[in-house]
Design a protein around this motif. Sequence first.
Motif, PDB file in Angstrom:
ATOM      1  N   GLU A  77       0.812  -1.222   0.000  1.00 50.13           N
ATOM      2  CA  GLU A  77       0.000   0.000   0.000  1.00 50.13           C
ATOM      3  C   GLU A  77       0.846   1.272   0.000  1.00 50.13           C
ATOM      4  O   GLU A  77       0.543   2.215  -0.714  1.00 50.13           O
ATOM      5  N   ARG A  78       1.882   1.303   0.812  1.00 47.34           N
ATOM      6  CA  ARG A  78       2.722   2.513   0.906  1.00 47.34           C
ATOM      7  C   ARG A  78       3.452   2.783  -0.403  1.00 47.34           C
ATOM      8  O   ARG A  78       3.533   3.922  -0.859  1.00 47.34           O
ATOM      9  N   ILE A  79       3.983   1.738  -1.027  1.00 44.47           N
ATOM     10  CA  ILE A  79       4.677   1.892  -2.311  1.00 44.47           C
ATOM     11  C   ILE A  79       3.701   2.389  -3.373  1.00 44.47           C
ATOM     12  O   ILE A  79       4.020   3.294  -4.148  1.00 44.47           O
ATOM     13  N   VAL A  80       2.504   1.821  -3.402  1.00 44.25           N
ATOM     14  CA  VAL A  80       1.478   2.270  -4.358  1.00 44.25           C
ATOM     15  C   VAL A  80       1.187   3.747  -4.152  1.00 44.25           C
ATOM     16  O   VAL A  80       1.126   4.530  -5.108  1.00 44.25           O
ATOM     17  N   GLU A  81       1.050   4.152  -2.903  1.00 43.61           N
ATOM     18  CA  GLU A  81       0.775   5.556  -2.580  1.00 43.61           C
ATOM     19  C   GLU A  81       1.898   6.473  -3.063  1.00 43.61           C
ATOM     20  O   GLU A  81       1.654   7.513  -3.678  1.00 43.61           O
ATOM     21  N   LEU A  82       3.136   6.091  -2.796  1.00 41.61           N
ATOM     22  CA  LEU A  82       4.282   6.905  -3.214  1.00 41.61           C
ATOM     23  C   LEU A  82       4.408   6.982  -4.732  1.00 41.61           C
ATOM     24  O   LEU A  82       4.655   8.056  -5.289  1.00 41.61           O
ATOM     25  N   LEU A  83       4.259   5.858  -5.404  1.00 40.10           N
ATOM     26  CA  LEU A  83       4.410   5.845  -6.862  1.00 40.10           C
ATOM     27  C   LEU A  83       3.299   6.616  -7.561  1.00 40.10           C
ATOM     28  O   LEU A  83       3.564   7.393  -8.478  1.00 40.10           O
ATOM     29  N   THR A  84       2.059   6.421  -7.132  1.00 44.24           N
ATOM     30  CA  THR A  84       0.967   7.161  -7.775  1.00 44.24           C
ATOM     31  C   THR A  84       1.083   8.651  -7.491  1.00 44.24           C
ATOM     32  O   THR A  84       0.845   9.472  -8.365  1.00 44.24           O
ATOM     33  N   GLY A  85       1.476   8.999  -6.261  1.00 44.45           N
ATOM     34  CA  GLY A  85       1.665  10.414  -5.917  1.00 44.45           C
ATOM     35  C   GLY A  85       2.807  11.060  -6.675  1.00 44.45           C
ATOM     36  O   GLY A  85       2.818  12.259  -6.893  1.00 44.45           O
ATOM     37  N   GLY A  86       3.775  10.248  -7.093  1.00 47.90           N
ATOM     38  CA  GLY A  86       4.930  10.754  -7.832  1.00 47.90           C
ATOM     39  C   GLY A  86       4.749  10.749  -9.332  1.00 47.90           C
ATOM     40  O   GLY A  86       5.680  11.058 -10.071  1.00 47.90           O
ATOM     41  N   GLY A  87       3.560  10.373  -9.799  1.00 49.77           N
ATOM     42  CA  GLY A  87       3.277  10.453 -11.226  1.00 49.77           C
ATOM     43  C   GLY A  87       3.631   9.223 -12.040  1.00 49.77           C
ATOM     44  O   GLY A  87       3.692   9.289 -13.270  1.00 49.77           O
ATOM     45  N   VAL A  88       3.833   8.080 -11.382  1.00 51.97           N
ATOM     46  CA  VAL A  88       4.135   6.849 -12.121  1.00 51.97           C
ATOM     47  C   VAL A  88       2.877   6.372 -12.840  1.00 51.97           C
ATOM     48  O   VAL A  88       1.780   6.364 -12.269  1.00 51.97           O
ATOM     49  N   ARG A  89       3.039   5.994 -14.090  1.00 49.13           N
ATOM     50  CA  ARG A  89       1.926   5.500 -14.890  1.00 49.13           C
ATOM     51  C   ARG A  89       1.392   4.211 -14.279  1.00 49.13           C
ATOM     52  O   ARG A  89       2.148   3.309 -13.943  1.00 49.13           O
ATOM     53  N   THR A  90       0.068   4.133 -14.134  1.00 47.90           N
ATOM     54  CA  THR A  90      -0.563   3.020 -13.432  1.00 47.90           C
ATOM     55  C   THR A  90      -1.512   2.257 -14.336  1.00 47.90           C
ATOM     56  O   THR A  90      -2.272   2.838 -15.100  1.00 47.90           O
ATOM     57  N   LEU A  91      -1.463   0.940 -14.211  1.00 49.48           N
ATOM     58  CA  LEU A  91      -2.368   0.052 -14.928  1.00 49.48           C
ATOM     59  C   LEU A  91      -3.174  -0.705 -13.887  1.00 49.48           C
ATOM     60  O   LEU A  91      -2.601  -1.312 -12.974  1.00 49.48           O
ATOM     61  N   ARG A  92      -4.485  -0.659 -13.979  1.00 46.07           N
ATOM     62  CA  ARG A  92      -5.340  -1.413 -13.061  1.00 46.07           C
ATOM     63  C   ARG A  92      -5.719  -2.720 -13.725  1.00 46.07           C
ATOM     64  O   ARG A  92      -6.308  -2.736 -14.790  1.00 46.07           O
ATOM     65  N   LEU A  93      -5.381  -3.812 -13.064  1.00 45.93           N
ATOM     66  CA  LEU A  93      -5.665  -5.144 -13.592  1.00 45.93           C
ATOM     67  C   LEU A  93      -7.039  -5.581 -13.079  1.00 45.93           C
ATOM     68  O   LEU A  93      -7.352  -5.429 -11.923  1.00 45.93           O
ATOM     69  N   HIS A  94      -7.834  -6.153 -13.969  1.00 43.74           N
ATOM     70  CA  HIS A  94      -9.166  -6.636 -13.612  1.00 43.74           C
ATOM     71  C   HIS A  94      -9.186  -8.145 -13.740  1.00 43.74           C
ATOM     72  O   HIS A  94      -8.631  -8.706 -14.680  1.00 43.74           O
ATOM     73  N   SER A  95      -9.851  -8.800 -12.797  1.00 44.83           N
ATOM     74  CA  SER A  95      -9.953 -10.256 -12.897  1.00 44.83           C
ATOM     75  C   SER A  95     -11.046 -10.619 -13.895  1.00 44.83           C
ATOM     76  O   SER A  95     -11.975  -9.856 -14.136  1.00 44.83           O
ATOM     77  N   THR A  96     -10.940 -11.810 -14.462  1.00 44.48           N
ATOM     78  CA  THR A  96     -11.913 -12.241 -15.464  1.00 44.48           C
ATOM     79  C   THR A  96     -12.938 -13.198 -14.874  1.00 44.48           C
ATOM     80  O   THR A  96     -13.760 -13.725 -15.588  1.00 44.48           O
ATOM     81  N   VAL A  97     -12.848 -13.429 -13.575  1.00 49.36           N
ATOM     82  CA  VAL A  97     -13.811 -14.342 -12.927  1.00 49.36           C
ATOM     83  C   VAL A  97     -14.888 -13.592 -12.206  1.00 49.36           C
ATOM     84  O   VAL A  97     -14.822 -12.480 -11.888  1.00 49.36           O
TER      85      VAL A  97
END
Length: 97
Positions: A77-97
């Motif tokens: 969670e903390r890494i996600v917060e830092l990376l998104t706050g720093g402008g890192v391009r994000t891909l949201r993965l969706h499950s197929t089930v």
Amino acid sequence: MSESAVSGVRGLTVASAFAGMRNAAPVVFRAGCPDCRGRFELAASALRLAIGASSRTTFYSFTCPECGAAVRKPAGERIVELLTGGGVRTLRLHSTV
């Protein structure tokens, strides 16, 4: 948007609203390569973040600038917060089930 007054604010133009802003220093992230053990700094544009449904499918990745290895590391969670706050391009993965 033109130099006209911003809606709802009299006498304030876009140019005057942004007149005091300075360029911000680019965000850099420290990283390491598990293959060559290199330590370096990467710009936000050099990283990718994938957010999945679980901690197993949430990770960040980059290419090592020293050896060229593709590196993939888990992102809590903390890494996600830092990376998104720093402008890192994000891909949201969706499950197929």
